[in-house]
Write an enzyme that holds these catalytic residues in place. Structure first.
Site, PDB file in Angstrom:
ATOM      1  N   HIS A  65      40.751   9.033  27.735  1.00 41.69           N
ATOM      2  CA  HIS A  65      40.570  10.188  26.479  1.00 41.69           C
ATOM      3  C   HIS A  65      41.415  11.565  27.448  1.00 41.69           C
ATOM      4  O   HIS A  65      40.824  12.091  27.783  1.00 41.69           O
ATOM      5  CB  HIS A  65      40.083  10.494  25.700  1.00 41.69           C
ATOM      6  CG  HIS A  65      40.056   8.954  25.144  1.00 41.69           C
ATOM      7  ND1 HIS A  65      38.281   8.715  24.715  1.00 41.69           N
ATOM      8  CD2 HIS A  65      40.418   8.008  24.566  1.00 41.69           C
ATOM      9  CE1 HIS A  65      37.711   7.650  24.183  1.00 41.69           C
ATOM     10  NE2 HIS A  65      40.277   6.930  24.754  1.00 41.69           N
ATOM     11  N   GLU A  68      39.719  14.984  27.305  1.00 44.76           N
ATOM     12  CA  GLU A  68      37.763  15.236  26.988  1.00 44.76           C
ATOM     13  C   GLU A  68      37.850  15.533  28.909  1.00 44.76           C
ATOM     14  O   GLU A  68      37.584  15.301  29.751  1.00 44.76           O
ATOM     15  CB  GLU A  68      37.687  13.735  27.419  1.00 44.76           C
ATOM     16  CG  GLU A  68      37.788  13.299  25.828  1.00 44.76           C
ATOM     17  CD  GLU A  68      37.419  12.016  24.966  1.00 44.76           C
ATOM     18  OE1 GLU A  68      37.502  11.556  24.240  1.00 44.76           O
ATOM     19  OE2 GLU A  68      36.910  11.248  26.093  1.00 44.76           O
ATOM     20  N   HIS A 176      32.616  10.296  29.952  1.00 42.60           N
ATOM     21  CA  HIS A 176      33.905  11.235  28.823  1.00 42.60           C
ATOM     22  C   HIS A 176      33.057  11.717  27.817  1.00 42.60           C
ATOM     23  O   HIS A 176      32.346  12.386  28.321  1.00 42.60           O
ATOM     24  CB  HIS A 176      33.928  10.008  27.487  1.00 42.60           C
ATOM     25  CG  HIS A 176      35.170   8.363  27.582  1.00 42.60           C
ATOM     26  ND1 HIS A 176      36.176   8.361  27.188  1.00 42.60           N
ATOM     27  CD2 HIS A 176      34.989   7.600  28.217  1.00 42.60           C
ATOM     28  CE1 HIS A 176      36.417   7.088  27.469  1.00 42.60           C
ATOM     29  NE2 HIS A 176      36.010   6.701  28.794  1.00 42.60           N
ATOM     30  N   GLU A 240      29.406   8.885  27.713  1.00 42.56           N
ATOM     31  CA  GLU A 240      29.863  10.147  26.416  1.00 42.56           C
ATOM     32  C   GLU A 240      28.323  10.999  26.544  1.00 42.56           C
ATOM     33  O   GLU A 240      27.325  11.363  27.045  1.00 42.56           O
ATOM     34  CB  GLU A 240      29.111  10.334  25.069  1.00 42.56           C
ATOM     35  CG  GLU A 240      29.827   8.752  24.742  1.00 42.56           C
ATOM     36  CD  GLU A 240      31.384   9.281  24.306  1.00 42.56           C
ATOM     37  OE1 GLU A 240      31.714   9.815  24.787  1.00 42.56           O
ATOM     38  OE2 GLU A 240      32.660   7.872  23.662  1.00 42.56           O
TER      39      GLU A 240
HETATM   40 ZN   LIG Z   1      36.592   9.534  25.130  1.00 38.36          ZN
END
Ligand SMILES: [Zn+2]
Length: 361
Positions: A65, A68, A176, A240
């Site tokens: 992404h 990020e 991420h 994350e």
């Molecule tokens: Zn992500």
């Protein structure tokens, strides 16, 4: 000794180099003065092989992404230190910067969410990929860059693992940051293992840098981490690590422990881990996925709600045309709410606490 770096990488800034060539870069290779073999396989894809390496083949992926940025900056710093020979590797490592075009635009994705198109969901035939010319390939094939990139990244990961003999330890850490804050700042999505045991060593490893919360998936997915686990038997996670912010605006003190762990992992430093004890962790499993079915879909809570927020039973979570979604499990918590997804895609995930007793190894 003079630098072994090619002219276009003289500043050892592989991220800047990647962002200058967001869609494509021809393969090239060079050798550092310390003997480390450096192979650029494509834009944002660099494989390092030190002269002497251990039993681990480690993929570090960031920027699947594009907005990020903290993990991208961490990996950029690692590649720079490797290229400047300040960091001596003891393992083979493949760094992937997933979506350079989206990084340049400061967005999560240009057209398609890359983390929905792995494990073949891109539907790009390997033979087609092999025959089309490399440059401008997305346009030639009438595909989004992101789908093409997923197909390409799968090829690079396969190459990285499969050039080695079997029996080695494989890892794929897809790094991420989340769109929103979280009750637990750092958490990992542990992809579905098809009833194989969860790894105590991996829980302990990530727990050592503050990743104590794990979401244990129970179904196949089209994420990069599921692809790594299922297709290559790698220890694979979607990690994350905090909240997404623009380049240069990250508070790196919040990511320091993770950055140190990654550095230790690839350079053979001793990592202090505790033996796995379930009570040291917050473990959740998916209870249900709520998909957006119509344009009428709406979320019924504050826009800035944090991941892992829990609600009393009966709370209305979301409405869609003719449907109301209510909490019906004790401890049920939400993660990844996003009403802006395409019709048919996941708008939020509901999770509940789970025990892994008897299911770890
Ligand atoms: Zn992500």
């Amino acid at each position: 000794m003079s630098s072994a770096l090619p002219e276009q990488l003289a500043d050892a800034d592989f991220l800047a180099f990647t962002l200058k060539h967001p869609e494509f870069y021809p393969a090239s290779s060079f050798v550092l003065n310390n003997g480390t073999q450096c192979e650029i396989w494509d834009t944002g894809v660099i494989c390092f092989t030190p002269v002497r390496y251990g039993n681990n083949d480690i993929v570090l992926s960031s920027g699947v992404h594009g907005n990020e940025t903290a993990p991208i900056e961490i990996c950029a710093a690692l590649t720079k230190d490797i290229l400047q020979e300040k960091l001596q590797l003891t393992e083979r490592v493949l760094f992937l910067f997933g979506n350079p075009a989206a990084m340049n635009a400061g967005v999560r994705e240009i057209t398609d969410n890359m983390n929905r198109f792995f494990s073949g969901a891109h539907q790009i035939d390997a033979a087609v990929l092999a025959t089309a010319a490399f440059e401008n390939q997305a346009q030639q094939l009438g595909l989004s860059f992101e789908k093409l990139r997923c197909a390409r990244l799968e090829q690079y990961v396969s190459r990285f693992y499969q050039v080695m003999p079997t029996g080695r330890q494989r890892a794929l850490y897809d790094l991420h940051t989340a769109i929103r804050g979280s009750k637990f700042e750092k958490f990992a999505v542990y992809p579905y293992l098809h009833d194989k045991p969860w790894s105590e060593q991996q829980f302990s490893l990530w727990g050592s840098c503050g990743v104590n919360t794990f979401l244990l998936m129970q179904t196949p997915a089209t994420t990069f981490s599921y692809y790594g686990a299922q297709s290559h038997n790698a220890h694979a996670f979607t990690l994350e690590l905090g909240k997404a912010r623009p380049f240069g605006e990250n508070d790196h003190s919040r990511f320091a422990e993770v950055a140190v762990l990654l550095r230790q992992l690839i350079s053979g430093e001793v990592i202090n881990t505790k033996a796995f004890v379930e009570t040291d962790f917050q473990l959740f499993e998916v209870y249900r996925s709520i998909n957006k079915q119509t344009e009428a879909f709406e979320l019924c809570f504050a826009a800035n709600i944090e991941n892992f927020t829990q609600f009393p039973i009966g709370t209305v979570l979301a409405r869609d045309q003719g449907i109301e979604y209510k909490v019906d499990q004790p401890g049920e918590a939400l993660i990844f709410p996003n009403a802006k997804v395409a019709i048919g895609q996941r708008a939020m995930l509901m999770v509940k606490p789970v025990s892994v007793a008897g299911r770890t190894a």
